[in-house]
Write a protein that holds these residues in place. Sequence first.
Motif, PDB file in Angstrom:
ATOM      1  N   ASN A  45      10.160  -0.384  -4.980  1.00 23.10           N
ATOM      2  CA  ASN A  45      11.110  -0.476  -3.869  1.00 23.10           C
ATOM      3  C   ASN A  45      10.870   0.626  -2.837  1.00 23.10           C
ATOM      4  O   ASN A  45      10.970   0.399  -1.620  1.00 23.10           O
ATOM      5  CB  ASN A  45      12.549  -0.376  -4.394  1.00 23.10           C
ATOM      6  CG  ASN A  45      12.982  -1.629  -5.125  1.00 23.10           C
ATOM      7  OD1 ASN A  45      12.499  -2.723  -4.834  1.00 23.10           O
ATOM      8  ND2 ASN A  45      13.880  -1.488  -6.086  1.00 23.10           N
ATOM      9  N   TYR A  61       7.946   2.151  -2.191  1.00 23.96           N
ATOM     10  CA  TYR A  61       6.729   1.832  -1.450  1.00 23.96           C
ATOM     11  C   TYR A  61       6.957   0.694  -0.455  1.00 23.96           C
ATOM     12  O   TYR A  61       6.426   0.724   0.672  1.00 23.96           O
ATOM     13  CB  TYR A  61       5.608   1.458  -2.414  1.00 23.96           C
ATOM     14  CG  TYR A  61       5.145   2.597  -3.283  1.00 23.96           C
ATOM     15  CD1 TYR A  61       5.107   3.904  -2.797  1.00 23.96           C
ATOM     16  CD2 TYR A  61       4.732   2.380  -4.586  1.00 23.96           C
ATOM     17  CE1 TYR A  61       4.684   4.943  -3.581  1.00 23.96           C
ATOM     18  CE2 TYR A  61       4.303   3.424  -5.390  1.00 23.96           C
ATOM     19  CZ  TYR A  61       4.286   4.711  -4.889  1.00 23.96           C
ATOM     20  OH  TYR A  61       3.868   5.740  -5.679  1.00 23.96           O
ATOM     21  N   ALA A  62       7.755  -0.297  -0.849  1.00 18.73           N
ATOM     22  CA  ALA A  62       8.027  -1.428   0.037  1.00 18.73           C
ATOM     23  C   ALA A  62       8.797  -0.960   1.281  1.00 18.73           C
ATOM     24  O   ALA A  62       8.514  -1.393   2.420  1.00 18.73           O
ATOM     25  CB  ALA A  62       8.820  -2.499  -0.706  1.00 18.73           C
ATOM     26  N   MET A  63       9.746  -0.070   1.090  1.00 26.36           N
ATOM     27  CA  MET A  63      10.510   0.460   2.229  1.00 26.36           C
ATOM     28  C   MET A  63       9.616   1.246   3.175  1.00 26.36           C
ATOM     29  O   MET A  63       9.755   1.159   4.407  1.00 26.36           O
ATOM     30  CB  MET A  63      11.642   1.365   1.710  1.00 26.36           C
ATOM     31  CG  MET A  63      12.771   0.617   1.007  1.00 26.36           C
ATOM     32  SD  MET A  63      13.998   1.727   0.267  1.00 26.36           S
ATOM     33  CE  MET A  63      14.583   2.582   1.721  1.00 26.36           C
ATOM     34  N   ARG A  96       7.478  -1.208   5.253  1.00 24.70           N
ATOM     35  CA  ARG A  96       8.272  -1.832   6.304  1.00 24.70           C
ATOM     36  C   ARG A  96       8.543  -0.834   7.439  1.00 24.70           C
ATOM     37  O   ARG A  96       8.500  -1.191   8.628  1.00 24.70           O
ATOM     38  CB  ARG A  96       9.593  -2.331   5.736  1.00 24.70           C
ATOM     39  CG  ARG A  96       9.471  -3.590   4.906  1.00 24.70           C
ATOM     40  CD  ARG A  96      10.829  -4.025   4.344  1.00 24.70           C
ATOM     41  NE  ARG A  96      10.711  -5.281   3.638  1.00 24.70           N
ATOM     42  CZ  ARG A  96      10.797  -6.489   4.208  1.00 24.70           C
ATOM     43  NH1 ARG A  96      10.985  -6.589   5.525  1.00 24.70           N
ATOM     44  NH2 ARG A  96      10.682  -7.584   3.496  1.00 24.70           N
ATOM     45  N   GLY A 104       9.783  -7.841  10.321  1.00 25.58           N
ATOM     46  CA  GLY A 104      10.782  -7.637   9.278  1.00 25.58           C
ATOM     47  C   GLY A 104      11.768  -8.775   9.178  1.00 25.58           C
ATOM     48  O   GLY A 104      12.268  -9.084   8.096  1.00 25.58           O
ATOM     49  N   THR A 123      10.844 -11.753   4.900  1.00 24.50           N
ATOM     50  CA  THR A 123      11.891 -10.967   4.227  1.00 24.50           C
ATOM     51  C   THR A 123      11.476 -10.454   2.851  1.00 24.50           C
ATOM     52  O   THR A 123      12.009  -9.452   2.372  1.00 24.50           O
ATOM     53  CB  THR A 123      13.159 -11.816   4.064  1.00 24.50           C
ATOM     54  OG1 THR A 123      12.844 -13.018   3.333  1.00 24.50           O
ATOM     55  CG2 THR A 123      13.728 -12.186   5.431  1.00 24.50           C
ATOM     56  N   GLU A 124      10.532 -11.148   2.186  1.00 22.53           N
ATOM     57  CA  GLU A 124      10.106 -10.727   0.842  1.00 22.53           C
ATOM     58  C   GLU A 124       9.117  -9.575   0.934  1.00 22.53           C
ATOM     59  O   GLU A 124       8.270  -9.528   1.834  1.00 22.53           O
ATOM     60  CB  GLU A 124       9.464 -11.897   0.096  1.00 22.53           C
ATOM     61  CG  GLU A 124      10.437 -13.054  -0.191  1.00 22.53           C
ATOM     62  CD  GLU A 124      11.516 -12.658  -1.173  1.00 22.53           C
ATOM     63  OE1 GLU A 124      11.254 -11.793  -2.036  1.00 22.53           O
ATOM     64  OE2 GLU A 124      12.638 -13.200  -1.074  1.00 22.53           O
ATOM     65  N   ASN A 125       9.195  -8.652  -0.039  1.00 18.60           N
ATOM     66  CA  ASN A 125       8.361  -7.450  -0.004  1.00 18.60           C
ATOM     67  C   ASN A 125       6.875  -7.735  -0.219  1.00 18.60           C
ATOM     68  O   ASN A 125       6.022  -7.186   0.489  1.00 18.60           O
ATOM     69  CB  ASN A 125       8.839  -6.451  -1.065  1.00 18.60           C
ATOM     70  CG  ASN A 125      10.180  -5.842  -0.716  1.00 18.60           C
ATOM     71  OD1 ASN A 125      10.534  -5.742   0.462  1.00 18.60           O
ATOM     72  ND2 ASN A 125      10.946  -5.461  -1.724  1.00 18.60           N
ATOM     73  N   TYR A 169       5.236  -9.473   2.768  1.00 21.48           N
ATOM     74  CA  TYR A 169       5.207  -8.506   3.864  1.00 21.48           C
ATOM     75  C   TYR A 169       4.054  -7.538   3.673  1.00 21.48           C
ATOM     76  O   TYR A 169       3.337  -7.212   4.632  1.00 21.48           O
ATOM     77  CB  TYR A 169       6.536  -7.755   3.911  1.00 21.48           C
ATOM     78  CG  TYR A 169       6.708  -6.890   5.131  1.00 21.48           C
ATOM     79  CD1 TYR A 169       7.417  -7.361   6.238  1.00 21.48           C
ATOM     80  CD2 TYR A 169       6.132  -5.628   5.203  1.00 21.48           C
ATOM     81  CE1 TYR A 169       7.571  -6.569   7.385  1.00 21.48           C
ATOM     82  CE2 TYR A 169       6.257  -4.838   6.345  1.00 21.48           C
ATOM     83  CZ  TYR A 169       6.983  -5.325   7.417  1.00 21.48           C
ATOM     84  OH  TYR A 169       7.125  -4.548   8.559  1.00 21.48           O
ATOM     85  N   ALA A 170       3.862  -7.078   2.436  1.00 22.77           N
ATOM     86  CA  ALA A 170       2.772  -6.124   2.158  1.00 22.77           C
ATOM     87  C   ALA A 170       1.422  -6.776   2.399  1.00 22.77           C
ATOM     88  O   ALA A 170       0.486  -6.136   2.919  1.00 22.77           O
ATOM     89  CB  ALA A 170       2.873  -5.619   0.738  1.00 22.77           C
TER      90      ALA A 170
END
Length: 210
Positions: free
Chosen positions: A179, A181-183, A186, A197, A201-203, A206-207
């Motif tokens: 979580n 790293y995902a933040m 983003r 963003g 919406t999914e991490n 998005y990555a």
Amino acid sequence: MLVLYETPAGYALFKVTDEKKLKDVDDITAAFADADGASKMLKLKAFHKFEDTSEALVAATAMLESTVSKQLKKFLQKNIVSKELNDELAVYETKLGKAINEKLDIPCIYNDKVLEMMRGVRQNLETLLGGATENDLKVMRLGLAHSLGRHKLKFSPDKVDTMVVQAIGLLDELDKELNTYAMRVREWYGWHFPEMGKIVTENVPYAKCA
């Protein structure tokens, strides 16, 4: 007074020949200073030999848990209860004494004097048993120790619980790290493409896009 002592070879029941020498811990230490003194203090009254390592393992496990095994119950019934002896039974641990008293109504005793006497028995075990040699006892101790070690490793619920708790803790830590790293992804990529963003919406996707 009777003394219950568990050896790697079996259960031993000794009779104290002179209880006057049990008044003080120092007197007991002096009485068991050598093999001759020990043999004068205690006489072997009964002995139950374990048939194999499995029986010895069951007995050792019961002793560690301060419970009365079937073998020990039969041994005490045969040599104390059935003979209607009223002697106190010296045991190595208070909980075991309570268990024996509850199941067989045998008065048990445990104190500093008994503890010192047990130490004397251990030091002079070869002489007190008569037939066993020190080498035989060493072999029996080693075999029983190995079996007991394997039993604990295989059946210890504490170890299983520890592994489960550690695994759950590791999963929680991994979730927190992911979580975090995902933040950061983003936040950093948001400076380049802030609208993404709202689109993804999914991490994980998005990555991949970033």
